[in-house]
Design an enzyme around this catalytic site. Structure first.
Site, PDB file in Angstrom:
ATOM      1  N   GLU A  92      43.705  27.353  67.455  1.00 31.85           N
ATOM      2  CA  GLU A  92      42.444  27.255  68.192  1.00 31.85           C
ATOM      3  C   GLU A  92      42.713  27.383  69.694  1.00 31.85           C
ATOM      4  O   GLU A  92      43.803  27.052  70.164  1.00 31.85           O
ATOM      5  CB  GLU A  92      41.805  25.876  67.942  1.00 31.85           C
ATOM      6  CG  GLU A  92      41.532  25.542  66.495  1.00 31.85           C
ATOM      7  CD  GLU A  92      40.324  26.280  65.942  1.00 31.85           C
ATOM      8  OE1 GLU A  92      39.509  26.764  66.746  1.00 31.85           O
ATOM      9  OE2 GLU A  92      40.217  26.392  64.708  1.00 31.85           O
ATOM     10  N   LYS A 131      44.309  14.107  57.145  1.00 28.06           N
ATOM     11  CA  LYS A 131      44.633  14.491  55.767  1.00 28.06           C
ATOM     12  C   LYS A 131      45.600  13.488  55.125  1.00 28.06           C
ATOM     13  O   LYS A 131      45.438  13.108  53.948  1.00 28.06           O
ATOM     14  CB  LYS A 131      45.258  15.893  55.750  1.00 28.06           C
ATOM     15  CG  LYS A 131      44.281  16.980  56.201  1.00 28.06           C
ATOM     16  CD  LYS A 131      45.000  18.299  56.464  1.00 28.06           C
ATOM     17  CE  LYS A 131      44.063  19.384  56.930  1.00 28.06           C
ATOM     18  NZ  LYS A 131      44.757  20.583  57.428  1.00 28.06           N
ATOM     19  N   GLY A 153      44.613  34.290  66.448  1.00 21.54           N
ATOM     20  CA  GLY A 153      43.595  33.501  65.742  1.00 21.54           C
ATOM     21  C   GLY A 153      44.182  32.485  64.774  1.00 21.54           C
ATOM     22  O   GLY A 153      43.455  31.881  63.995  1.00 21.54           O
ATOM     23  N   GLY A 189      41.165  28.382  55.564  1.00 23.59           N
ATOM     24  CA  GLY A 189      40.645  29.753  55.465  1.00 23.59           C
ATOM     25  C   GLY A 189      39.501  29.792  54.483  1.00 23.59           C
ATOM     26  O   GLY A 189      39.372  28.930  53.609  1.00 23.59           O
ATOM     27  N   ASP A 223      44.864  16.418  62.967  1.00 21.93           N
ATOM     28  CA  ASP A 223      44.376  17.002  61.714  1.00 21.93           C
ATOM     29  C   ASP A 223      45.254  16.509  60.547  1.00 21.93           C
ATOM     30  O   ASP A 223      44.748  16.098  59.496  1.00 21.93           O
ATOM     31  CB  ASP A 223      44.407  18.531  61.831  1.00 21.93           C
ATOM     32  CG  ASP A 223      44.055  19.223  60.540  1.00 21.93           C
ATOM     33  OD1 ASP A 223      42.864  19.278  60.201  1.00 21.93           O
ATOM     34  OD2 ASP A 223      44.986  19.715  59.864  1.00 21.93           O
ATOM     35  N   ALA A 249      21.734  26.410  54.819  1.00 17.97           N
ATOM     36  CA  ALA A 249      21.320  26.069  56.192  1.00 17.97           C
ATOM     37  C   ALA A 249      22.342  26.667  57.148  1.00 17.97           C
ATOM     38  O   ALA A 249      23.555  26.442  57.001  1.00 17.97           O
ATOM     39  CB  ALA A 249      21.247  24.559  56.360  1.00 17.97           C
ATOM     40  N   VAL A 296      33.344  29.252  56.279  1.00 19.08           N
ATOM     41  CA  VAL A 296      33.555  28.602  54.977  1.00 19.08           C
ATOM     42  C   VAL A 296      32.320  28.763  54.092  1.00 19.08           C
ATOM     43  O   VAL A 296      32.423  29.123  52.915  1.00 19.08           O
ATOM     44  CB  VAL A 296      33.913  27.108  55.170  1.00 19.08           C
ATOM     45  CG1 VAL A 296      34.011  26.408  53.819  1.00 19.08           C
ATOM     46  CG2 VAL A 296      35.239  26.979  55.916  1.00 19.08           C
TER      47      VAL A 296
HETATM   48  N1  HSE Z   1      43.503  23.681  61.378  1.00 19.05           N
HETATM   49  C1  HSE Z   1      44.008  23.279  60.108  1.00 19.05           C
HETATM   50  C2  HSE Z   1      45.375  23.867  59.907  1.00 19.05           C
HETATM   51  C3  HSE Z   1      43.132  23.708  58.969  1.00 19.05           C
HETATM   52  O1  HSE Z   1      45.915  24.516  60.800  1.00 19.05           O
HETATM   53  O2  HSE Z   1      45.952  23.624  58.851  1.00 19.05           O
HETATM   54  C4  HSE Z   1      41.936  22.838  58.836  1.00 19.05           C
HETATM   55  O3  HSE Z   1      42.304  21.522  58.564  1.00 19.05           O
END
Ligand code: HSE
Length: 442
Positions: A190, A205, A187, A312, A201, A43, A14
């Site tokens: 994960e 959100k 890919g 991405g 996740d 950094a 990122v």
């Molecule tokens: N791993 C998340 C997704 C993206 O598959 O949408 C990052 O939040």
């Protein structure tokens, strides 16, 4: 202000994406906002860590404090993830009065209240467009574009990994495990996929969107979460026959229910994440592969839809640049709190417990194909005042136990669970019933 510099903490996928995009579009951005923009320091974990876009060595440091404390860094972007060191980095920058940009949904979900309060105390701001649905400007839209609306409904396909897996299962008639393995090899998922496929996740959100839409901080513990591990090819097939597609939805819905012992004007909101059957004709059903989409219904605007890549390097960079431009304009105009990061406005709101949430349901059982089976099941549902809208038992099955699909009318989840505990205990029922909700966007 003639020139504003960004300090990046994180120079991987990122971070290097942000560097690349800012370098590419610096002149365009400058002409749009009237301030020269650049990257002052980055950094990194290691100078030679793999990264999709290169970053000049002279900008790199392995000490994040050098970025935060550099007086020529005007805005700090935290792009390392995690919930411990990242929290310290952000707090340190905010305490110096520097605006901070973050893409860190897990951190916001856990420590959002503290971070926003710190930003306010130090008369600066925290920008987080990249934390939810990368390339879709949903935070800005909710906070600014819909400021005049009551957000009555929000449905999000907010996890690209899950959407990719469900899309392939549906298209190819494939099983979950096989698609997950392939997604990992490509890919798209994960190696440790739990954060995505178990819905966490999406929980982070959805909680951020719910908090923003309703003005009280939603504790992730109050968000009911089911992931997609239990969705099978068979569920997809039966859903399709009935005219539905299965999607993992993050949902934020105002409910009319008010608890009996509390003030009736107390805001009650459903905030949950689960795989749901949605009509195949609905626009969200056509959101495929890794794409995200958020469907927002406002009481003034009506129905709206946002679509794009949720993750991405490039989609996330687009959101970080938008936040950088906002931060710089705020600095330039001395109006850092003109649009605060988060405003409490429904401080008495609460999340409805999932047991009380009313939905329609798709239930798949395995039952003995013998006389009386259906009668026993429907008696339990009838006694619980749960209505059946349709029943399918496919013909031509040779096994002793056969699939039985029930579509149920609207009922509270608690009542449905209690009834299916009893149904599961019947000798004619084998295994755990699969219970999925049906969302018709009414
Ligand atoms: N791993 C998340 C997704 C993206 O598959 O949408 C990052 O939040």
């Amino acid at each position: 202000m003639q020139q504003a510099n960004l300090g990046l903490i994180g120079g991987g996928t990122v971070g290097s994406g942000v560097y690349h995009a800012l370098t590419r579009n610096a002149a365009l951005l400058t002409s749009r906002i009237g301030v020269g923009l650049g990257v002052r320091k980055v950094a990194v974990k290691a100078f030679d860590e793999p990264r999709p876009y290169s970053i000049p060595r002279r900008l790199m440091t392995t000490t994040w404090q050098e970025v935060v404390n550099d007086p020529e860094v005007h805005v700090v972007a935290e792009l390392v993830g995690g919930t411990s060191v990242a929290r310290t980095m952000i707090l340190e920058a905010l305490k110096l009065g520097k605006p901070v940009i973050t893409a860190n949904k897990a951190l916001l979900s856990k420590h959002g209240e503290e971070l926003f309060a710190t930003a306010q105390r130090h008369k600066t701001n925290l920008y987080y467009e990249a934390s939810v649905c990368g390339g879709i400007p949903i935070i800005k839209s909710l906070r600014e574009g819909f400021v005049g609306n009551q957000i009555t409904h929000l449905y999000g396909i907010v996890n690209g990994t899950c959407n990719y897996i469900l899309t392939r299962m549906s298209r190819e008639g494939a099983e979950f495990d096989a698609v997950l393995k392939e997604a990992q090899a490509l890919g798209y998922a994960e190696a440790e996929p739990s954060l995505d496929i178990d819905g966490f996740d999406a929980q982070h959100k959805t909680g951020i969107l719910a908090s923003l839409a309703h003005g009280f901080w939603v504790d992730p513990k109050d968000i009911y979460v089911e992931g997609i591990r239990s969705v099978t090819r068979q569920d997809m097939e039966f859903a399709a026959k009935l005219g539905y597609t299965i999607k993992l939805l993050g949902m934020v819905k105002m409910t009319a229910q008010a608890p009996a012992n509390r003030k009736s004007d107390r805001r009650q909101v459903q905030v949950s994440v689960y795989p749901a059957l949605i009509p195949s004709s609905h626009v969200l059903a056509s959101v495929g592969d890794v794409f995200n989409a958020v469907f927002v219904r406002g009481d003034v605007v009506g129905d709206t839809l946002f679509y794009g890549r949720g993750a991405g390097k490039d989609a996330t960079a687009s959101a970080v640049l938008s936040d950088f431009a906002d931060a710089v304009l705020d600095l330039k105009c001395g109006s850092v709190n003109r649009v605060p990061a988060f405003v409490s406005h429904e401080v008495n709101g609460s999340v409805v417990p999932i047991d009380k949430v009313v939905s329609r349901y798709f239930v798949r059982l395995r039952v003995a194909d013998i006389p009386g089976t259906l009668a026993r099941i429907t008696r339990i549902l009838g006694d619980a005042r749960i209505g059946i809208s349709s029943v399918i038992q496919p013909e031509g099955q040779r096994e002793t136990f056969v699939p039985l699909i029930l579509m149920l009318h609207e009922s509270p989840y608690g009542a449905v669970c209690a009834a299916f505990e009893k149904i599961r205990a019947l000798q004619v029922v084998k295994g755990k019933p699969v219970i999925l909700r049906v969302e018709t966007f009414g």
